[in-house]
Design a protein around this motif. Structure first.
Motif, mmCIF file in Angstrom:
data_model
loop_
_atom_site.group_PDB
_atom_site.id
_atom_site.type_symbol
_atom_site.label_atom_id
_atom_site.label_comp_id
_atom_site.label_asym_id
_atom_site.label_seq_id
_atom_site.Cartn_x
_atom_site.Cartn_y
_atom_site.Cartn_z
ATOM 1 N N MET A 94 0.814 -1.197 0.000
ATOM 2 C CA MET A 94 0.000 0.000 0.000
ATOM 3 C C MET A 94 0.855 1.258 0.000
ATOM 4 O O MET A 94 0.455 2.268 -0.549
ATOM 5 C CB MET A 94 -0.914 -0.001 1.222
ATOM 6 N N VAL A 95 2.011 1.225 0.621
ATOM 7 C CA VAL A 95 2.825 2.434 0.735
ATOM 8 C C VAL A 95 4.147 2.327 -0.017
ATOM 9 O O VAL A 95 5.016 3.169 0.157
ATOM 10 C CB VAL A 95 3.090 2.795 2.216
ATOM 11 N N GLU A 96 4.284 1.335 -0.853
ATOM 12 C CA GLU A 96 5.545 1.139 -1.562
ATOM 13 C C GLU A 96 5.644 2.052 -2.775
ATOM 14 O O GLU A 96 4.671 2.247 -3.507
ATOM 15 C CB GLU A 96 5.657 -0.317 -2.005
ATOM 16 N N GLY A 97 6.812 2.627 -2.991
ATOM 17 C CA GLY A 97 7.083 3.429 -4.175
ATOM 18 C C GLY A 97 6.415 4.793 -4.152
ATOM 19 O O GLY A 97 5.790 5.201 -3.166
ATOM 20 N N ASP A 98 6.545 5.500 -5.271
ATOM 21 C CA ASP A 98 5.976 6.840 -5.381
ATOM 22 C C ASP A 98 4.454 6.842 -5.230
ATOM 23 O O ASP A 98 3.888 7.715 -4.583
ATOM 24 C CB ASP A 98 6.355 7.483 -6.720
ATOM 25 N N ALA A 99 3.806 5.860 -5.834
ATOM 26 C CA ALA A 99 2.346 5.778 -5.724
ATOM 27 C C ALA A 99 1.931 5.554 -4.272
ATOM 28 O O ALA A 99 0.930 6.117 -3.812
ATOM 29 C CB ALA A 99 1.803 4.661 -6.611
ATOM 30 N N MET B 86 -0.448 7.405 0.818
ATOM 31 C CA MET B 86 -0.347 7.680 2.245
ATOM 32 C C MET B 86 -0.579 9.164 2.521
ATOM 33 O O MET B 86 -1.279 9.528 3.465
ATOM 34 C CB MET B 86 1.019 7.241 2.771
ATOM 35 N N SER B 87 -0.019 10.004 1.697
ATOM 36 C CA SER B 87 -0.207 11.449 1.837
ATOM 37 C C SER B 87 -1.689 11.818 1.710
ATOM 38 O O SER B 87 -2.207 12.627 2.489
ATOM 39 C CB SER B 87 0.620 12.185 0.786
ATOM 40 N N GLN B 88 -2.356 11.222 0.757
ATOM 41 C CA GLN B 88 -3.789 11.479 0.572
ATOM 42 C C GLN B 88 -4.596 11.024 1.789
ATOM 43 O O GLN B 88 -5.534 11.703 2.211
ATOM 44 C CB GLN B 88 -4.298 10.792 -0.698
ATOM 45 N N LEU B 89 -4.243 9.868 2.334
ATOM 46 C CA LEU B 89 -4.934 9.380 3.534
ATOM 47 C C LEU B 89 -4.775 10.352 4.702
ATOM 48 O O LEU B 89 -5.745 10.677 5.399
ATOM 49 C CB LEU B 89 -4.399 8.009 3.936
ATOM 50 N N ILE B 90 -3.560 10.823 4.911
ATOM 51 C CA ILE B 90 -3.302 11.751 6.013
ATOM 52 C C ILE B 90 -4.027 13.070 5.790
ATOM 53 O O ILE B 90 -4.678 13.592 6.706
ATOM 54 C CB ILE B 90 -1.781 11.968 6.187
ATOM 55 N N ARG B 91 -3.944 13.602 4.579
ATOM 56 C CA ARG B 91 -4.634 14.868 4.276
ATOM 57 C C ARG B 91 -6.149 14.736 4.446
ATOM 58 O O ARG B 91 -6.797 15.629 4.977
ATOM 59 C CB ARG B 91 -4.286 15.334 2.866
#
Length: 79
Positions: free
Chosen positions: A1-6, A11-16
């Motif tokens: 789920m959090v591997e690589g650029d995607a 993860m950034s979208q989830l936090i935001r």
């Protein structure tokens, strides 16, 4: 789920999104079913795995076996 650029973007979208919704606290648990099973077999060498239990964190090795089994059953990862 959090591997690589995607994964970083995801993860950034989830936090935001959580911040936008007013969530005041986040906790991310990252482990595998295999690691939890090893912790059941050898708690001395896998004693540093924290897990969420009914709203609080606890070290996996300190959780009763029945609850450990429940935590393993609810842990899902896809690759």
């Amino acid at each position: 789920m959090v591997e690589g650029d995607a994964g970083v973007r995801r993860m950034s979208q989830l936090i935001r999104s959580a911040i936008a919704m007013g969530v005041g606290q986040l906790q991310w648990n990252v482990t595998t079913v295999e690691r939890l099973k090893k912790a059941q077999e050898d708690p001395e060498n896998y004693g540093n795995i924290p897990v969420r239990v009914a709203g609080y964190s606890q070290m996996f090795r300190l959780v009763p076996r029945e609850l450990q089994d429940h935590i393993i059953a609810r842990t899902k990862h896809t690759h």
